[in-house]
Write an enzyme that holds these catalytic residues in place. Structure first.
Site, mmCIF file in Angstrom:
data_model
loop_
_atom_site.group_PDB
_atom_site.id
_atom_site.type_symbol
_atom_site.label_atom_id
_atom_site.label_comp_id
_atom_site.label_asym_id
_atom_site.label_seq_id
_atom_site.Cartn_x
_atom_site.Cartn_y
_atom_site.Cartn_z
ATOM 1 N N HIS A 68 36.277 -68.697 -96.206
ATOM 2 C CA HIS A 68 36.978 -68.437 -94.833
ATOM 3 C C HIS A 68 35.551 -68.152 -93.853
ATOM 4 O O HIS A 68 35.853 -68.355 -92.688
ATOM 5 C CB HIS A 68 37.557 -67.080 -94.645
ATOM 6 C CG HIS A 68 38.502 -66.744 -96.042
ATOM 7 N ND1 HIS A 68 38.972 -66.437 -96.981
ATOM 8 C CD2 HIS A 68 39.954 -67.346 -95.594
ATOM 9 C CE1 HIS A 68 40.030 -66.486 -97.494
ATOM 10 N NE2 HIS A 68 40.766 -67.221 -96.773
ATOM 11 N N MET B 285 36.350 -72.502 -103.771
ATOM 12 C CA MET B 285 36.737 -70.810 -103.637
ATOM 13 C C MET B 285 37.992 -70.780 -103.108
ATOM 14 O O MET B 285 38.544 -71.565 -102.091
ATOM 15 C CB MET B 285 35.538 -70.544 -102.342
ATOM 16 C CG MET B 285 34.096 -70.575 -102.738
ATOM 17 S SD MET B 285 33.262 -69.037 -102.285
ATOM 18 C CE MET B 285 31.812 -69.390 -102.980
#
Ligand code: PAF
Length: 288
Positions: free
Chosen positions: A37, A186
């Site tokens: 992110h 991830m």
């Protein structure tokens, strides 16, 4: 970093920014932020003057037996990470702000065909939920650019198609997949894996690499590569959902091997945790 919960305040802050001629970048998330992110925020920073992130765990994109209630919620830690990473505003709406008439009765956005295959087939209604919430968030934020991770490759295509079809004046930017040292993409869901499973989960990336190796070597039967990859995953302890090679444009069919851009997509369960990953592939002579 400013934290805003309601639409009127969000619009007032962003109106000022727009008035100053600032380009607004947007990164929608469901929180529980990790390095993947943060790379999206960094990407938005590169091309925008003011960066907005949102955190909203969207109920309409989870199926009945999925992990909505146990989806990890870590807003304080997320806010600290965003503030330290160059995010200017965090939009943190509650469910009534996003769905004022109730999530069940909400107006829905559907992306036919693309939204119904692969992830859409395994998770019916998932992409209706994604397209519906992203359309609302685009309306609220009205960003110039929005950044999405390529790990959710089909989601990225769904959002591009939705934005184009509904004429949102937003540039959709794809950011590369961020991986752990062993190749595992991830994902917030990785934390459901124990240490042994995390090591085991590296087989997904290894299988993707093996599949691209087959294409590089000129193997021209996607179906055979897919069947062998599915077996490899099963042998490595996964319950594979799909391992497919599709044309990168709309995932609707296998690519014309050696001629066009492809994407290889895998979805597989490991100890009840559903993981997805993909690799894009281009023939050596693409564009020549
Ligand atoms: O990728 C996600 O985190 C979500 O699907 C998104 C785009 C924020 C919509 O809820």
């Amino acid at each position: 970093m400013r934290i805003v919960k309601d639409i009127a305040e969000l619009r007032a802050v962003l109106g000022e920014q727009r008035g100053s001629g600032h380009r607004i970048g947007f990164v929608p998330t469901m929180g529980n932020l990790h390095a993947g992110h943060h790379s999206l925020i960094a990407r938005a920073r590169q091309c925008c003057d003011f960066v907005v992130a949102s955190i909203f765990v969207n109920p309409t994109q989870f199926g009945v037996n999925e992990d909505f209630s146990r989806y990890p919620r870590t807003p304080e830690e997320d806010a600290r990470g965003l503030a330290g990473n160059g995010c200017d505003l965090l939009f943190l709406p509650d469910v009534e702000t996003i769905y004022p008439f109730g999530a069940e009765r909400a107006v829905r956005v559907q992306v036919p065909d693309l939204g119904d295959i692969l992830e859409g087939a395994s998770r019916p209604g998932h992409f209706d939920g994604v397209a519906s919430v992203v359309a609302r968030l685009f309306n609220m934020v009205q960003p110039d650019a929005a950044v999405f991770g390529s790990k959710d490759f089909q989601q990225l295509l769904v959002i591009r198609r939705m934005a184009r079809d509904l004429a949102f004046a937003v540039e959709i930017i794809a950011a590369p997949i961020i991986r752990e040292a062993n190749g595992l993409a991830m994902s917030s869901r990785n934390q459901y894996l124990d240490a042994g499973q995390r090591a085991q989960a590296a087989s997904i990336h290894a299988t993707l690499l093996w599949m691209t190796g087959q294409l590089d070597a000129g193997m021209d039967s996607p179906a055979e590569i897919e069947a062998a990859a599915t077996q490899r995953l099963a042998k490595a302890g996964f319950d594979p959902d799909y391992a497919v090679i599709r044309c990168a444009e709309d995932l609707s069919r296998p690519p014309q091997t050696g001629k066009e851009r492809a994407v290889i997509l895998i979805a597989a369960r490991l100890g009840g945790v559903r993981l997805i990953d993909n690799l894009e592939w281009e023939p050596a002579n693409a564009g020549h």
